[in-house]
Scaffold this motif. Structure first.
Motif, PDB file in Angstrom:
ATOM      1  N   GLY A  33      -1.818 -29.072 -42.550  1.00  0.00           N
ATOM      2  CA  GLY A  33      -2.189 -29.297 -41.166  1.00  0.00           C
ATOM      3  C   GLY A  33      -2.133 -30.779 -40.846  1.00  0.00           C
ATOM      4  O   GLY A  33      -2.594 -31.610 -41.631  1.00  0.00           O
ATOM      5  N   ILE A  34      -1.529 -31.116 -39.711  1.00  0.00           N
ATOM      6  CA  ILE A  34      -1.492 -32.498 -39.227  1.00  0.00           C
ATOM      7  C   ILE A  34      -2.516 -32.604 -38.106  1.00  0.00           C
ATOM      8  O   ILE A  34      -2.415 -31.907 -37.091  1.00  0.00           O
ATOM      9  CB  ILE A  34      -0.095 -32.885 -38.720  1.00  0.00           C
ATOM     10  CG1 ILE A  34       0.947 -32.725 -39.836  1.00  0.00           C
ATOM     11  CG2 ILE A  34      -0.090 -34.323 -38.196  1.00  0.00           C
ATOM     12  CD1 ILE A  34       2.379 -32.967 -39.376  1.00  0.00           C
ATOM     13  N   ASP A 215      -3.777 -45.846 -34.457  1.00  0.00           N
ATOM     14  CA  ASP A 215      -3.155 -47.127 -34.773  1.00  0.00           C
ATOM     15  C   ASP A 215      -2.015 -46.999 -35.769  1.00  0.00           C
ATOM     16  O   ASP A 215      -1.461 -48.001 -36.228  1.00  0.00           O
ATOM     17  CB  ASP A 215      -4.197 -48.107 -35.310  1.00  0.00           C
ATOM     18  CG  ASP A 215      -4.873 -47.606 -36.587  1.00  0.00           C
ATOM     19  OD1 ASP A 215      -4.507 -46.512 -37.071  1.00  0.00           O
ATOM     20  OD2 ASP A 215      -5.768 -48.309 -37.093  1.00  0.00           O
ATOM     21  N   GLY A 216      -1.644 -45.755 -36.118  1.00  0.00           N
ATOM     22  CA  GLY A 216      -0.545 -45.538 -37.054  1.00  0.00           C
ATOM     23  C   GLY A 216      -0.976 -45.372 -38.490  1.00  0.00           C
ATOM     24  O   GLY A 216      -0.165 -45.020 -39.345  1.00  0.00           O
ATOM     25  N   GLU A 217      -2.242 -45.645 -38.772  1.00  0.00           N
ATOM     26  CA  GLU A 217      -2.737 -45.431 -40.128  1.00  0.00           C
ATOM     27  C   GLU A 217      -2.856 -43.937 -40.405  1.00  0.00           C
ATOM     28  O   GLU A 217      -2.986 -43.122 -39.481  1.00  0.00           O
ATOM     29  CB  GLU A 217      -4.087 -46.110 -40.318  1.00  0.00           C
ATOM     30  CG  GLU A 217      -3.992 -47.618 -40.410  1.00  0.00           C
ATOM     31  CD  GLU A 217      -3.110 -48.073 -41.575  1.00  0.00           C
ATOM     32  OE1 GLU A 217      -3.334 -47.586 -42.712  1.00  0.00           O
ATOM     33  OE2 GLU A 217      -2.222 -48.897 -41.356  1.00  0.00           O
ATOM     34  N   LEU A 218      -2.809 -43.578 -41.671  1.00  0.00           N
ATOM     35  CA  LEU A 218      -2.886 -42.174 -42.026  1.00  0.00           C
ATOM     36  C   LEU A 218      -3.474 -42.028 -43.414  1.00  0.00           C
ATOM     37  O   LEU A 218      -3.504 -42.965 -44.212  1.00  0.00           O
ATOM     38  CB  LEU A 218      -1.491 -41.527 -41.964  1.00  0.00           C
ATOM     39  CG  LEU A 218      -0.337 -42.231 -42.716  1.00  0.00           C
ATOM     40  CD1 LEU A 218      -0.282 -41.820 -44.175  1.00  0.00           C
ATOM     41  CD2 LEU A 218       0.986 -41.953 -42.037  1.00  0.00           C
ATOM     42  N   CYS A 219      -3.956 -40.817 -43.672  1.00  0.00           N
ATOM     43  CA  CYS A 219      -4.369 -40.451 -45.018  1.00  0.00           C
ATOM     44  C   CYS A 219      -4.125 -38.961 -45.171  1.00  0.00           C
ATOM     45  O   CYS A 219      -4.095 -38.218 -44.185  1.00  0.00           O
ATOM     46  CB  CYS A 219      -5.825 -40.827 -45.290  1.00  0.00           C
ATOM     47  SG  CYS A 219      -7.017 -40.029 -44.216  1.00  0.00           S
ATOM     48  N   PHE A 220      -3.927 -38.527 -46.395  1.00  0.00           N
ATOM     49  CA  PHE A 220      -3.596 -37.117 -46.610  1.00  0.00           C
ATOM     50  C   PHE A 220      -4.017 -36.704 -48.009  1.00  0.00           C
ATOM     51  O   PHE A 220      -4.256 -37.542 -48.894  1.00  0.00           O
ATOM     52  CB  PHE A 220      -2.096 -36.875 -46.408  1.00  0.00           C
ATOM     53  CG  PHE A 220      -1.199 -37.690 -47.298  1.00  0.00           C
ATOM     54  CD1 PHE A 220      -0.842 -37.237 -48.560  1.00  0.00           C
ATOM     55  CD2 PHE A 220      -0.713 -38.921 -46.883  1.00  0.00           C
ATOM     56  CE1 PHE A 220      -0.024 -37.983 -49.392  1.00  0.00           C
ATOM     57  CE2 PHE A 220       0.116 -39.680 -47.695  1.00  0.00           C
ATOM     58  CZ  PHE A 220       0.461 -39.208 -48.957  1.00  0.00           C
ATOM     59  N   MET A 226     -10.130 -34.131 -47.521  1.00  0.00           N
ATOM     60  CA  MET A 226      -9.954 -34.703 -46.189  1.00  0.00           C
ATOM     61  C   MET A 226     -11.050 -34.299 -45.216  1.00  0.00           C
ATOM     62  O   MET A 226     -11.280 -34.983 -44.220  1.00  0.00           O
ATOM     63  CB  MET A 226      -8.594 -34.268 -45.615  1.00  0.00           C
ATOM     64  CG  MET A 226      -7.381 -34.777 -46.377  1.00  0.00           C
ATOM     65  SD  MET A 226      -7.200 -36.588 -46.269  1.00  0.00           S
ATOM     66  CE  MET A 226      -7.826 -37.064 -47.880  1.00  0.00           C
ATOM     67  N   LEU A 227     -11.705 -33.177 -45.476  1.00  0.00           N
ATOM     68  CA  LEU A 227     -12.723 -32.677 -44.552  1.00  0.00           C
ATOM     69  C   LEU A 227     -14.055 -33.385 -44.785  1.00  0.00           C
ATOM     70  O   LEU A 227     -15.082 -32.776 -45.099  1.00  0.00           O
ATOM     71  CB  LEU A 227     -12.864 -31.168 -44.707  1.00  0.00           C
ATOM     72  CG  LEU A 227     -11.626 -30.365 -44.282  1.00  0.00           C
ATOM     73  CD1 LEU A 227     -11.783 -28.908 -44.662  1.00  0.00           C
ATOM     74  CD2 LEU A 227     -11.370 -30.509 -42.779  1.00  0.00           C
ATOM     75  N   VAL A 228     -14.008 -34.687 -44.609  1.00  0.00           N
ATOM     76  CA  VAL A 228     -15.179 -35.553 -44.790  1.00  0.00           C
ATOM     77  C   VAL A 228     -15.627 -36.015 -43.405  1.00  0.00           C
ATOM     78  O   VAL A 228     -14.823 -36.579 -42.644  1.00  0.00           O
ATOM     79  CB  VAL A 228     -14.827 -36.769 -45.674  1.00  0.00           C
ATOM     80  CG1 VAL A 228     -16.033 -37.666 -45.841  1.00  0.00           C
ATOM     81  CG2 VAL A 228     -14.293 -36.307 -47.021  1.00  0.00           C
ATOM     82  N   PRO A 229     -16.872 -35.767 -43.026  1.00  0.00           N
ATOM     83  CA  PRO A 229     -17.312 -36.108 -41.668  1.00  0.00           C
ATOM     84  C   PRO A 229     -16.995 -37.540 -41.248  1.00  0.00           C
ATOM     85  O   PRO A 229     -16.571 -37.777 -40.119  1.00  0.00           O
ATOM     86  CB  PRO A 229     -18.824 -35.853 -41.717  1.00  0.00           C
ATOM     87  CG  PRO A 229     -18.966 -34.766 -42.732  1.00  0.00           C
ATOM     88  CD  PRO A 229     -17.928 -35.065 -43.786  1.00  0.00           C
ATOM     89  N   SER A 230     -17.179 -38.508 -42.140  1.00  0.00           N
ATOM     90  CA  SER A 230     -16.934 -39.901 -41.759  1.00  0.00           C
ATOM     91  C   SER A 230     -15.476 -40.119 -41.373  1.00  0.00           C
ATOM     92  O   SER A 230     -15.173 -40.818 -40.393  1.00  0.00           O
ATOM     93  CB  SER A 230     -17.323 -40.836 -42.906  1.00  0.00           C
ATOM     94  OG  SER A 230     -16.583 -40.532 -44.087  1.00  0.00           O
ATOM     95  N   ALA A 231     -14.542 -39.516 -42.128  1.00  0.00           N
ATOM     96  CA  ALA A 231     -13.112 -39.666 -41.820  1.00  0.00           C
ATOM     97  C   ALA A 231     -12.756 -38.956 -40.526  1.00  0.00           C
ATOM     98  O   ALA A 231     -11.987 -39.469 -39.705  1.00  0.00           O
ATOM     99  CB  ALA A 231     -12.272 -39.137 -42.979  1.00  0.00           C
TER     100      ALA A 231
END
Length: 262
Positions: A33-34, A215-220, A226-231
Protein backbone atom coordinates in the motif's frame (compact mmCIF):
# COMPACT_ATOMS: atom_id res chain seq x y z
CA UNK A 1 4.90 -14.25 -11.27
CA UNK A 2 6.74 -10.95 -11.50
CA UNK A 3 9.26 -9.00 -9.45
CA UNK A 4 9.24 -5.20 -9.74
CA UNK A 5 12.39 -3.32 -8.77
CA UNK A 6 13.03 0.41 -8.41
CA UNK A 7 16.71 1.37 -8.56
CA UNK A 8 17.69 4.84 -7.35
CA UNK A 9 14.30 6.00 -8.59
CA UNK A 10 13.42 9.69 -8.32
CA UNK A 11 9.94 10.75 -9.40
CA UNK A 12 9.61 13.69 -11.74
CA UNK A 13 7.16 15.98 -9.96
CA UNK A 14 7.10 19.45 -11.61
CA UNK A 15 8.05 22.25 -9.27
CA UNK A 16 9.21 19.95 -6.51
CA UNK A 17 12.83 19.29 -5.52
CA UNK A 18 14.03 15.74 -5.97
CA UNK A 19 13.31 13.55 -2.97
CA UNK A 20 15.37 10.69 -1.65
CA UNK A 21 16.02 8.04 -4.32
CA UNK A 22 13.91 4.93 -3.93
CA UNK A 23 15.49 1.47 -3.91
CA UNK A 24 12.67 -1.02 -3.59
CA UNK A 25 11.87 -4.59 -4.59
CA UNK A 26 8.28 -5.80 -4.76
CA UNK A 27 8.12 -9.57 -4.71
CA UNK A 28 5.43 -11.96 -5.99
CA UNK A 29 2.72 -12.51 -3.43
CA UNK A 30 3.24 -9.20 -1.63
CA UNK A 31 0.49 -6.62 -1.06
CA UNK A 32 1.93 -3.10 -0.99
CA UNK A 33 0.00 0.00 0.00
CA UNK A 34 1.22 3.50 -0.89
CA UNK A 35 0.00 6.03 1.68
CA UNK A 36 0.29 9.78 1.79
CA UNK A 37 -1.73 13.00 1.86
CA UNK A 38 -3.22 14.62 -1.21
CA UNK A 39 -0.55 15.92 -3.55
CA UNK A 40 2.26 13.83 -2.08
CA UNK A 41 2.79 12.07 -5.42
CA UNK A 42 1.15 8.67 -4.89
CA UNK A 43 -0.35 8.53 -8.38
CA UNK A 44 2.86 9.86 -9.93
CA UNK A 45 4.84 7.11 -8.20
CA UNK A 46 2.39 4.43 -9.33
CA UNK A 47 2.51 5.64 -12.93
CA UNK A 48 6.31 5.75 -12.79
CA UNK A 49 6.44 2.17 -11.50
CA UNK A 50 4.10 1.21 -14.35
CA UNK A 51 6.36 2.78 -16.97
CA UNK A 52 3.71 5.34 -17.94
CA UNK A 53 5.80 8.26 -16.69
CA UNK A 54 9.54 8.76 -17.01
CA UNK A 55 11.48 9.21 -13.76
CA UNK A 56 13.76 12.14 -13.09
CA UNK A 57 16.50 9.64 -12.28
CA UNK A 58 16.94 5.93 -11.83
CA UNK A 59 15.00 3.10 -13.43
CA UNK A 60 12.26 0.51 -12.94
CA UNK A 61 12.85 -3.14 -13.78
CA UNK A 62 10.43 -6.00 -14.27
CA UNK A 63 12.04 -9.37 -13.66
CA UNK A 64 15.46 -7.77 -13.99
CA UNK A 65 14.82 -5.95 -17.27
CA UNK A 66 14.30 -2.21 -17.59
CA UNK A 67 10.73 -1.35 -18.58
CA UNK A 68 11.69 0.52 -21.80
CA UNK A 69 13.43 -2.65 -23.01
CA UNK A 70 10.22 -4.69 -22.82
CA UNK A 71 7.70 -4.87 -25.63
CA UNK A 72 4.29 -3.31 -25.09
CA UNK A 73 2.68 -6.72 -25.53
CA UNK A 74 4.82 -8.34 -22.86
CA UNK A 75 4.17 -5.47 -20.45
CA UNK A 76 0.44 -5.65 -21.13
CA UNK A 77 0.44 -9.36 -20.38
CA UNK A 78 2.34 -9.00 -17.13
CA UNK A 79 1.14 -5.80 -15.51
CA UNK A 80 -2.31 -4.29 -15.18
CA UNK A 81 -2.87 -0.64 -14.32
CA UNK A 82 -6.20 0.49 -12.86
CA UNK A 83 -6.54 4.25 -12.90
CA UNK A 84 -8.34 6.33 -10.29
CA UNK A 85 -10.48 8.01 -12.95
CA UNK A 86 -11.11 7.07 -16.55
CA UNK A 87 -12.96 8.26 -19.64
CA UNK A 88 -14.77 6.09 -22.15
CA UNK A 89 -13.64 6.86 -25.69
CA UNK A 90 -16.28 4.69 -27.38
CA UNK A 91 -19.66 3.24 -26.34
CA UNK A 92 -19.16 -0.31 -25.01
CA UNK A 93 -21.03 -2.78 -22.85
CA UNK A 94 -19.66 -4.12 -19.59
CA UNK A 95 -18.82 -7.45 -21.26
CA UNK A 96 -17.09 -5.77 -24.20
CA UNK A 97 -15.04 -3.66 -21.79
CA UNK A 98 -13.98 -6.67 -19.73
CA UNK A 99 -12.85 -8.43 -22.90
CA UNK A 100 -10.34 -5.62 -23.51
CA UNK A 101 -8.25 -7.41 -20.89
CA UNK A 102 -7.66 -10.22 -23.40
CA UNK A 103 -6.29 -7.97 -26.15
CA UNK A 104 -2.61 -8.53 -25.20
CA UNK A 105 -3.09 -12.24 -25.96
CA UNK A 106 -4.69 -11.77 -29.39
CA UNK A 107 -2.98 -11.29 -32.72
CA UNK A 108 -4.01 -8.37 -34.96
CA UNK A 109 -7.59 -8.77 -36.24
CA UNK A 110 -8.13 -11.87 -34.09
CA UNK A 111 -11.49 -12.16 -32.34
CA UNK A 112 -11.87 -13.29 -28.76
CA UNK A 113 -12.43 -17.02 -28.38
CA UNK A 114 -14.34 -19.20 -25.96
CA UNK A 115 -11.59 -19.10 -23.33
CA UNK A 116 -11.42 -15.30 -23.51
CA UNK A 117 -15.17 -15.07 -22.95
CA UNK A 118 -14.97 -17.56 -20.08
CA UNK A 119 -12.32 -15.47 -18.33
CA UNK A 120 -14.30 -12.26 -18.81
CA UNK A 121 -17.50 -13.84 -17.48
CA UNK A 122 -15.62 -15.20 -14.45
CA UNK A 123 -14.20 -11.73 -13.77
CA UNK A 124 -17.64 -10.12 -13.99
CA UNK A 125 -18.99 -12.70 -11.57
CA UNK A 126 -16.11 -12.09 -9.16
CA UNK A 127 -16.95 -8.37 -9.10
CA UNK A 128 -20.71 -8.87 -8.89
CA UNK A 129 -21.28 -7.49 -12.38
CA UNK A 130 -22.92 -10.40 -14.17
CA UNK A 131 -26.41 -8.79 -14.19
CA UNK A 132 -24.88 -5.71 -15.84
CA UNK A 133 -22.97 -7.51 -18.60
CA UNK A 134 -25.09 -6.02 -21.42
CA UNK A 135 -25.32 -2.49 -19.98
CA UNK A 136 -23.38 0.34 -21.57
CA UNK A 137 -20.56 1.40 -19.26
CA UNK A 138 -21.56 5.04 -19.75
CA UNK A 139 -24.87 4.33 -17.95
CA UNK A 140 -23.24 2.95 -14.81
CA UNK A 141 -22.60 4.62 -11.47
CA UNK A 142 -19.08 5.56 -10.42
CA UNK A 143 -18.77 2.51 -8.18
CA UNK A 144 -20.01 0.17 -10.90
CA UNK A 145 -17.54 1.65 -13.38
CA UNK A 146 -14.73 1.13 -10.86
CA UNK A 147 -15.66 -2.54 -10.57
CA UNK A 148 -15.74 -2.85 -14.37
CA UNK A 149 -12.18 -1.49 -14.51
CA UNK A 150 -11.08 -4.06 -11.93
CA UNK A 151 -12.91 -6.83 -13.81
CA UNK A 152 -11.05 -5.84 -16.99
CA UNK A 153 -7.75 -6.12 -15.14
CA UNK A 154 -8.80 -9.48 -13.70
CA UNK A 155 -9.64 -10.71 -17.21
CA UNK A 156 -6.12 -9.67 -18.22
CA UNK A 157 -4.69 -12.15 -15.65
CA UNK A 158 -1.60 -10.07 -14.79
CA UNK A 159 1.21 -11.09 -12.49
CA UNK A 160 1.59 -7.45 -11.36
CA UNK A 161 -1.30 -5.23 -10.28
CA UNK A 162 -0.81 -1.45 -10.03
CA UNK A 163 -4.04 0.05 -8.74
CA UNK A 164 -4.79 3.69 -7.96
CA UNK A 165 -7.46 3.92 -5.26
CA UNK A 166 -9.10 0.51 -5.83
CA UNK A 167 -12.01 1.38 -3.52
CA UNK A 168 -12.77 4.72 -5.19
CA UNK A 169 -16.58 5.32 -5.30
CA UNK A 170 -17.31 1.98 -3.62
CA UNK A 171 -19.66 1.36 -0.69
CA UNK A 172 -18.46 -0.59 2.35
CA UNK A 173 -19.60 -3.97 1.04
CA UNK A 174 -17.78 -3.57 -2.26
CA UNK A 175 -14.71 -2.04 -0.61
CA UNK A 176 -14.22 -5.20 1.39
CA UNK A 177 -14.98 -7.41 -1.63
CA UNK A 178 -12.42 -5.61 -3.80
CA UNK A 179 -9.71 -5.68 -1.14
CA UNK A 180 -10.36 -9.38 -0.60
CA UNK A 181 -10.09 -9.97 -4.35
CA UNK A 182 -6.73 -8.18 -4.51
CA UNK A 183 -5.51 -10.17 -1.51
CA UNK A 184 -6.58 -13.35 -3.30
CA UNK A 185 -4.56 -12.34 -6.36
CA UNK A 186 -1.51 -11.93 -4.14
CA UNK A 187 -2.17 -15.30 -2.52
CA UNK A 188 -2.06 -16.78 -6.02
CA UNK A 189 1.38 -15.26 -6.61
CA UNK A 190 0.72 -11.83 -8.11
CA UNK A 191 2.44 -8.72 -6.78
CA UNK A 192 -0.12 -6.06 -5.83
CA UNK A 193 0.66 -2.36 -5.38
CA UNK A 194 -2.12 0.08 -4.57
CA UNK A 195 -2.46 3.73 -3.63
CA UNK A 196 -4.85 4.09 -0.73
CA UNK A 197 -6.45 6.95 1.19
CA UNK A 198 -8.10 4.75 3.79
CA UNK A 199 -5.51 4.04 6.45
CA UNK A 200 -7.62 1.29 8.02
CA UNK A 201 -8.02 -0.59 4.75
CA UNK A 202 -4.25 -0.46 4.35
CA UNK A 203 -3.74 -1.72 7.90
CA UNK A 204 -6.19 -4.56 7.33
CA UNK A 205 -5.14 -5.75 3.88
CA UNK A 206 -1.54 -4.72 3.13
CA UNK A 207 1.54 -6.62 4.30
CA UNK A 208 3.94 -3.85 3.20
CA UNK A 209 3.53 -0.08 3.20
CA UNK A 210 5.30 2.87 1.60
CA UNK A 211 4.74 6.22 3.29
CA UNK A 212 5.15 9.17 0.94
CA UNK A 213 5.56 12.56 2.59
CA UNK A 214 4.73 15.89 0.89
CA UNK A 215 8.39 16.99 0.88
CA UNK A 216 9.40 13.92 -1.14
CA UNK A 217 10.75 11.95 1.78
CA UNK A 218 9.61 8.37 2.13
CA UNK A 219 9.94 5.26 4.20
CA UNK A 220 8.78 1.72 3.57
CA UNK A 221 8.81 -1.77 4.98
CA UNK A 222 6.57 -4.44 6.48
CA UNK A 223 3.19 -3.05 7.50
CA UNK A 224 3.77 -3.93 11.15
CA UNK A 225 6.83 -1.66 11.16
CA UNK A 226 5.15 1.20 9.32
CA UNK A 227 1.92 1.33 11.33
CA UNK A 228 3.51 3.48 14.02
CA UNK A 229 1.34 6.36 15.27
CA UNK A 230 4.21 8.87 15.29
CA UNK A 231 5.06 8.15 11.63
CA UNK A 232 1.42 8.21 10.52
CA UNK A 233 0.62 11.39 12.45
CA UNK A 234 3.55 13.12 10.76
CA UNK A 235 2.36 11.76 7.40
CA UNK A 236 -1.16 13.15 7.68
CA UNK A 237 -0.62 16.06 10.08
CA UNK A 238 -3.30 14.62 12.31
CA UNK A 239 -3.31 13.11 15.78
CA UNK A 240 -4.58 9.53 15.77
CA UNK A 241 -6.15 7.29 18.38
CA UNK A 242 -5.29 3.61 17.95
CA UNK A 243 -7.36 0.55 18.79
CA UNK A 244 -7.56 -3.11 17.82
CA UNK A 245 -10.28 -4.99 15.93
CA UNK A 246 -9.85 -8.70 15.20
CA UNK A 247 -6.13 -8.38 15.78
CA UNK A 248 -5.64 -5.52 13.30
CA UNK A 249 -4.90 -1.92 14.30
CA UNK A 250 -7.60 0.68 13.76
CA UNK A 251 -6.77 4.38 13.51
CA UNK A 252 -9.23 7.16 14.30
CA UNK A 253 -8.39 10.86 13.76
CA UNK A 254 -9.01 12.91 16.88
CA UNK A 255 -9.02 16.32 15.20
CA UNK A 256 -5.87 17.50 16.94
CA UNK A 257 -2.43 18.22 15.59
CA UNK A 258 0.45 15.80 16.19
CA UNK A 259 2.43 16.50 19.35
CA UNK A 260 5.37 17.92 17.39
CA UNK A 261 3.05 20.46 15.69
CA UNK A 262 1.40 21.82 18.81
Amino acid sequence: MATLTAQQLVMDVPGRPAGRPLDLTIEPGQRWGILGPNGAGKTTLLHTLAGLRSPRAGQVLLDGRALPALSHRRLARQRAVVFQERQDSFPATVMETALIGRHPYLSPWQWEGREDHRRALAALEALGLTPLRDRLVSTLSGGERQRVALATALTQAPSLWLVDEPTNHLDLHHQVAVMALLAEQADRGAAVVMCLHDLNLAARWCDHLLLLYPDGELCFGPAADMLVPSALEALYGQRLAVGQVDGAPVFVPTGGLPANKE
